[in-house]
Scaffold this motif. Structure first.
Motif, PDB file in Angstrom:
ATOM      1  N   ILE A  25     -26.237 -52.041  17.732  1.00  0.00           N
ATOM      2  CA  ILE A  25     -25.627 -50.720  17.594  1.00  0.00           C
ATOM      3  C   ILE A  25     -26.124 -50.107  16.562  1.00  0.00           C
ATOM      4  O   ILE A  25     -26.201 -48.859  16.334  1.00  0.00           O
ATOM      5  N   LEU A  26     -25.890 -50.831  15.121  1.00  0.00           N
ATOM      6  CA  LEU A  26     -26.190 -50.210  13.968  1.00  0.00           C
ATOM      7  C   LEU A  26     -27.788 -49.810  13.893  1.00  0.00           C
ATOM      8  O   LEU A  26     -28.304 -49.204  12.857  1.00  0.00           O
ATOM      9  N   ARG A  27     -28.509 -50.629  14.319  1.00  0.00           N
ATOM     10  CA  ARG A  27     -29.972 -50.521  14.355  1.00  0.00           C
ATOM     11  C   ARG A  27     -30.675 -49.812  15.446  1.00  0.00           C
ATOM     12  O   ARG A  27     -31.964 -49.826  15.314  1.00  0.00           O
ATOM     13  N   THR A  28     -30.143 -49.328  16.476  1.00  0.00           N
ATOM     14  CA  THR A  28     -30.740 -48.751  17.417  1.00  0.00           C
ATOM     15  C   THR A  28     -31.540 -47.492  16.875  1.00  0.00           C
ATOM     16  O   THR A  28     -31.044 -46.764  16.134  1.00  0.00           O
ATOM     17  N   PHE A 202     -18.419 -46.653   3.642  1.00  0.00           N
ATOM     18  CA  PHE A 202     -19.864 -46.938   3.988  1.00  0.00           C
ATOM     19  C   PHE A 202     -20.727 -45.954   3.001  1.00  0.00           C
ATOM     20  O   PHE A 202     -20.368 -44.862   3.023  1.00  0.00           O
ATOM     21  N   GLY A 203     -21.995 -46.722   2.750  1.00  0.00           N
ATOM     22  CA  GLY A 203     -23.029 -45.943   1.939  1.00  0.00           C
ATOM     23  C   GLY A 203     -23.017 -46.291   0.783  1.00  0.00           C
ATOM     24  O   GLY A 203     -23.603 -45.642   0.005  1.00  0.00           O
ATOM     25  N   MET A 204     -22.496 -47.568   0.447  1.00  0.00           N
ATOM     26  CA  MET A 204     -22.735 -47.978  -1.069  1.00  0.00           C
ATOM     27  C   MET A 204     -23.775 -49.029  -1.256  1.00  0.00           C
ATOM     28  O   MET A 204     -23.810 -49.640  -2.354  1.00  0.00           O
ATOM     29  N   LYS A 252     -23.788 -44.165  14.082  1.00  0.00           N
ATOM     30  CA  LYS A 252     -23.947 -45.591  14.693  1.00  0.00           C
ATOM     31  C   LYS A 252     -22.696 -46.459  14.144  1.00  0.00           C
ATOM     32  O   LYS A 252     -22.359 -47.309  14.866  1.00  0.00           O
ATOM     33  N   ILE A 253     -22.428 -46.208  12.937  1.00  0.00           N
ATOM     34  CA  ILE A 253     -21.352 -46.822  12.240  1.00  0.00           C
ATOM     35  C   ILE A 253     -20.141 -46.552  12.976  1.00  0.00           C
ATOM     36  O   ILE A 253     -19.324 -47.456  13.303  1.00  0.00           O
ATOM     37  N   ILE A 254     -19.650 -45.419  13.195  1.00  0.00           N
ATOM     38  CA  ILE A 254     -18.549 -45.052  14.054  1.00  0.00           C
ATOM     39  C   ILE A 254     -18.377 -45.730  15.388  1.00  0.00           C
ATOM     40  O   ILE A 254     -17.681 -46.281  15.929  1.00  0.00           O
TER      41      ILE A 254
END
Length: 319
Positions: A25-28, A202-204, A252-254
């Motif tokens: 899901i995160l990589r699609t 997220f984003g760190m 994607k994260i959501i």
């Protein structure tokens, strides 16, 4: 059906995806297929409803902790407004001004490792006499059971305490307290009957595996609501030059958290406008069941009326 619709169908029918499927899901590269599936999953568990909350920064700056993302730390030199525990009129006005809108929950947030006992008692007295119809939340740091009980007796029904990131990545963002202190606080709040709001930022620089590990920690804690925050870099902090998230990655994260926690509230909070930009209106289609509206801790947020307009435009309704 696309691969994500198949995963969503499995979840609805009580077949949980494995780690490889969650990571996909995160990589699609196929965001359209993912959003189509996350929308259906969200619709199954939450219909078209949206949960709104808002916060009041009740004590700002001068924090002893060194969280690298935070403008309120005394270790850094961010240009923010700093003040001790606010005057009671500010708390009363915050409650009064939001009494007749569609907000579901009001939250009181303070800087520092924890709020001191006399300030806890002061906040408790103010909210217990407010006679508000809103659900109330506290985000006051690492408290003990006696202090949490004071809040509970005052009518605060939810406690917010983020883990922020995975256990393995945590020492890269904070060194002045450890991960287990956060875990223990969440467990105490759960044990005492609070609804617990606990998520991350997220984003760190975290990896997809870190996101998966954080989700697993939250699942083991059985938290009730997962706030998803996106780093909004602030000048003067160690992360001031970070720009690691695309709008697509945010979605994607959501969606990942909606698949991982299909029947839990996923609330998108700080950094949603700045990071999601032109794709922001897809926040609910991606799987969010709620958003934080209004001002953030040290920055102006989006006006309540703007969020209401967006919610209606997208065909959703406030819970």
């Amino acid at each position: 059906m696309n691969q994500f619709e198949i995963l969503a169908d499995h979840i609805i029918n009580n077949r949980r995806p494995d780690e490889k499927e969650f990571l996909s899901i995160l990589r699609t590269e196929n965001l359209e297929d993912l959003l189509k599936a996350s929308f259906e999953l969200r619709k199954h568990f939450f219909d078209n409803t949206v949960h709104l909350c808002s916060i009041l920064n009740t004590k700002s700056g001068m924090c002893s902790e060194d969280c690298k993302f935070c403008a309120q730390s005394k270790h850094y030199n961010a240009d923010i407004e700093k003040y001790p525990f606010v005057h009671e009129t500010k708390i009363k006005d915050f409650i009064k001004n939001n009494e007749n809108n569609d907000l579901h929950r009001l939250s009181f947030v303070t800087s520092g490792k924890k709020l001191v006992n006399r300030e806890i008692k002061k906040l408790a007295a103010l909210v217990s006499n407010s006679f508000t119809s809103k659900n109330l939340c506290g985000s006051l740091g690492i408290l003990n059971e006696d202090e949490l009980q004071i809040l509970k007796d005052a009518g605060i029904s939810r406690y917010h305490h983020n883990l922020e990131t995975s256990r393995n990545f945590y020492n890269k963002i904070c060194t002045t307290h450890n991960y287990d202190e956060r875990i223990k606080t969440v467990k105490k709040a759960k044990k005492m009957g609070f609804s617990v709001c606990c998520g991350g930022i997220f984003g760190m620089g975290e990896s997809d595996e870190d996101i998966l590990d954080l989700a697993n920690e939250l699942r083991m804690l059985d938290v009730d609501s997962i706030p998803v925050n996106f780093l909004n870099p602030i000048k003067g902090t160690p992360f001031e030059n970070y720009n690691l998230l695309s709008p697509e990655k945010c979605l994607k994260i959501i969606a990942f958290f909606r698949f991982y926690f299909p029947d839990k509230d996923i609330l998108v909070c700080a950094g949603r406008i700045e990071n999601m930009r032109h794709l922001h209106e897809n926040v609910f289609d991606a799987g969010a069941s709620g958003i934080m509206t209004g001002d953030y801790l040290t920055r102006k947020g989006r006006m309540y009326v703007e969020d209401i307009q967006m919610i209606k435009k997208r065909g959703y309704r406030v819970l």
